[in-house]
Design a protein around this motif. Sequence first.
Motif, PDB file in Angstrom:
ATOM      1  N   ARG A 278       0.857  -1.176   0.000  1.00 14.64           N
ATOM      2  CA  ARG A 278       0.000   0.000   0.000  1.00 14.64           C
ATOM      3  C   ARG A 278       0.894   1.227   0.000  1.00 14.64           C
ATOM      4  O   ARG A 278       1.942   1.233   0.649  1.00 14.64           O
ATOM      5  N   ALA A 279       0.497   2.241  -0.735  1.00 14.87           N
ATOM      6  CA  ALA A 279       1.299   3.451  -0.854  1.00 14.87           C
ATOM      7  C   ALA A 279       0.446   4.657  -0.515  1.00 14.87           C
ATOM      8  O   ALA A 279      -0.752   4.702  -0.838  1.00 14.87           O
ATOM      9  N   TYR A 280       1.076   5.634   0.129  1.00 15.50           N
ATOM     10  CA  TYR A 280       0.399   6.850   0.561  1.00 15.50           C
ATOM     11  C   TYR A 280       1.247   8.033   0.100  1.00 15.50           C
ATOM     12  O   TYR A 280       2.428   8.122   0.423  1.00 15.50           O
ATOM     13  N   PHE A 281       0.646   8.953  -0.679  1.00 22.74           N
ATOM     14  CA  PHE A 281       1.389  10.090  -1.226  1.00 22.74           C
ATOM     15  C   PHE A 281       0.915  11.364  -0.542  1.00 22.74           C
ATOM     16  O   PHE A 281      -0.270  11.685  -0.588  1.00 22.74           O
ATOM     17  N   ASP A 282       1.829  12.088   0.083  1.00 20.07           N
ATOM     18  CA  ASP A 282       1.526  13.413   0.604  1.00 20.07           C
ATOM     19  C   ASP A 282       1.718  14.397  -0.541  1.00 20.07           C
ATOM     20  O   ASP A 282       2.853  14.756  -0.884  1.00 20.07           O
ATOM     21  N   LEU A 283       0.626  14.824  -1.156  1.00 21.52           N
ATOM     22  CA  LEU A 283       0.687  15.680  -2.331  1.00 21.52           C
ATOM     23  C   LEU A 283       1.108  17.101  -1.986  1.00 21.52           C
ATOM     24  O   LEU A 283       1.648  17.810  -2.837  1.00 21.52           O
ATOM     25  N   PHE A 289       5.092   7.223   0.943  1.00 19.27           N
ATOM     26  CA  PHE A 289       5.140   6.234   2.017  1.00 19.27           C
ATOM     27  C   PHE A 289       4.772   4.866   1.441  1.00 19.27           C
ATOM     28  O   PHE A 289       3.764   4.735   0.743  1.00 19.27           O
ATOM     29  N   LEU A 290       5.559   3.857   1.759  1.00 15.48           N
ATOM     30  CA  LEU A 290       5.345   2.508   1.237  1.00 15.48           C
ATOM     31  C   LEU A 290       5.234   1.522   2.391  1.00 15.48           C
ATOM     32  O   LEU A 290       6.065   1.515   3.298  1.00 15.48           O
ATOM     33  N   GLN A 291       4.197   0.667   2.343  1.00  9.67           N
ATOM     34  CA  GLN A 291       3.954  -0.335   3.382  1.00  9.67           C
ATOM     35  C   GLN A 291       3.723  -1.682   2.708  1.00  9.67           C
ATOM     36  O   GLN A 291       2.756  -1.855   1.962  1.00  9.67           O
ATOM     37  N   LEU A 292       4.610  -2.634   2.960  1.00  6.38           N
ATOM     38  CA  LEU A 292       4.500  -3.955   2.360  1.00  6.38           C
ATOM     39  C   LEU A 292       3.549  -4.845   3.153  1.00  6.38           C
ATOM     40  O   LEU A 292       3.337  -4.646   4.350  1.00  6.38           O
ATOM     41  N   ALA A 293       3.017  -5.856   2.478  1.00 10.82           N
ATOM     42  CA  ALA A 293       2.112  -6.797   3.138  1.00 10.82           C
ATOM     43  C   ALA A 293       2.830  -7.587   4.230  1.00 10.82           C
ATOM     44  O   ALA A 293       2.226  -7.947   5.239  1.00 10.82           O
ATOM     45  N   ASN A 295       5.106  -6.602   6.233  1.00  6.88           N
ATOM     46  CA  ASN A 295       5.656  -5.832   7.330  1.00  6.88           C
ATOM     47  C   ASN A 295       4.792  -4.602   7.533  1.00  6.88           C
ATOM     48  O   ASN A 295       4.480  -3.891   6.583  1.00  6.88           O
ATOM     49  N   THR A 296       4.398  -4.333   8.771  1.00  8.44           N
ATOM     50  CA  THR A 296       3.530  -3.192   9.029  1.00  8.44           C
ATOM     51  C   THR A 296       4.292  -1.875   9.140  1.00  8.44           C
ATOM     52  O   THR A 296       3.679  -0.818   9.243  1.00  8.44           O
ATOM     53  N   GLU A 297       5.643  -1.942   9.139  1.00  8.27           N
ATOM     54  CA  GLU A 297       6.412  -0.708   9.153  1.00  8.27           C
ATOM     55  C   GLU A 297       6.206   0.052   7.842  1.00  8.27           C
ATOM     56  O   GLU A 297       5.897  -0.538   6.805  1.00  8.27           O
ATOM     57  N   ILE A 298       6.403   1.365   7.890  1.00  4.48           N
ATOM     58  CA  ILE A 298       6.201   2.203   6.719  1.00  4.48           C
ATOM     59  C   ILE A 298       7.512   2.892   6.360  1.00  4.48           C
ATOM     60  O   ILE A 298       8.158   3.504   7.211  1.00  4.48           O
ATOM     61  N   THR A 299       7.910   2.775   5.105  1.00  4.64           N
ATOM     62  CA  THR A 299       9.085   3.469   4.593  1.00  4.64           C
ATOM     63  C   THR A 299       8.656   4.811   4.023  1.00  4.64           C
ATOM     64  O   THR A 299       7.729   4.881   3.217  1.00  4.64           O
ATOM     65  N   LYS A 300       9.333   5.876   4.441  1.00  7.51           N
ATOM     66  CA  LYS A 300       9.041   7.217   3.933  1.00  7.51           C
ATOM     67  C   LYS A 300      10.222   7.715   3.112  1.00  7.51           C
ATOM     68  O   LYS A 300      11.376   7.637   3.547  1.00  7.51           O
ATOM     69  N   VAL A 301       9.935   8.246   1.917  1.00 10.68           N
ATOM     70  CA  VAL A 301      10.947   8.882   1.089  1.00 10.68           C
ATOM     71  C   VAL A 301      10.401  10.227   0.639  1.00 10.68           C
ATOM     72  O   VAL A 301       9.330  10.294   0.032  1.00 10.68           O
ATOM     73  N   ALA A 302      11.118  11.288   0.945  1.00 12.28           N
ATOM     74  CA  ALA A 302      10.685  12.642   0.595  1.00 12.28           C
ATOM     75  C   ALA A 302      11.591  13.226  -0.477  1.00 12.28           C
ATOM     76  O   ALA A 302      12.806  12.970  -0.494  1.00 12.28           O
ATOM     77  N   LEU A 303      11.021  14.006  -1.374  1.00 12.47           N
ATOM     78  CA  LEU A 303      11.800  14.673  -2.406  1.00 12.47           C
ATOM     79  C   LEU A 303      12.593  15.842  -1.808  1.00 12.47           C
ATOM     80  O   LEU A 303      12.047  16.634  -1.040  1.00 12.47           O
TER      81      LEU A 303
END
Length: 329
Positions: A278-283, A289-293, A295-303
């Motif tokens: 699942r992916a979540y974009f802060d527009l 933000f990326l969350q794999l099935a 693992n419930t942790e969320i990876t955040k990458v900002a420009l």
Amino acid sequence: MCTSLTYEDLDGMWYLARTMDFNFDLGGRPVIIPRHYHFKSDVSEAGFSGDYGFVGTGRDLNGYILVDGVNEKGLGVAELYFVGQAQYAAQAVPDKTNVAPHELLMWLLGNVACVADLPQAMAHVNVVSAANAFMQIVVPLHWIVADATGACAVIEITQNGVNVYDDPAGVMTNSPDFNWHLMNLNNYTQLQALPHSDKKFGDYAAQSYGAGSGALGLPGDYTSVSRFVRAAFTRQYAQKTKGQAASINNIVHMLDNVNIPKGVKLLDNNKCDFTQYRAYFDLSRHAYFLQLAENTEITKVALTETALNATAAQEFPIAHEQAFIEPQK
């Protein structure tokens, strides 16, 4: 198959979110594509470039292919399957940018700043029926596009041509076409967050069994039709939150409503369609933000400016390798 929706928090910040539902692991990871990056193409030897940098989930398959992302202008795009209705141009057209269906998302993120520019932008691009070398098929897709103003649209390319629709529901799933899904919402006007009031049947006063009765009739299966209705209902009534962290957490719970666990949705070949990430974009703040099935942790990458001005694409570890990774400012 996939589900997507937009969300506005109490700070007036807009987000786009999606599930990636598929029957095998696509192996994607967070990738930042810098400004003026040149993409190879399965349609044209010349390929194509974009002025804007962006971040999303993708994979280097003799050249990067991304399936969703947000660019430095706050435009977010996600591609979703559109089986049985997608129909593309038979050949390239001179004086247009010719791309394959699986390449359009990269072209949009690299060249379009806002939803209002979509109709004009799509007039300059030609989507050609060319196979994806990795999957070895012409991928049937349509696209949801949103920006930091809250504007949302759906792009569908069918036998009727290229269509850019306003998306007032802020939701998209898979086939049938988008207008069909909107019309289908007319069948669910009885849905509400409050419990239904008592009803008389002759002299008998029927009472609902408490809170939650307002959602009676909400479809619970995993078809695209039912997921569209469920996502629209959840988006309409879910409480708003303040701040990026709280808002991402809220969207996580909203997408729980359309998450597909392994084993509950089998295909004819007995393969399993499931939500692999699942992916979540802060527009508004151009963060992904990326969350794999698994693992419930969320990876955040900002420009950041450093990443946007780099000379090469940059991949990032996913959450089970190292959580909350951001490029250096």
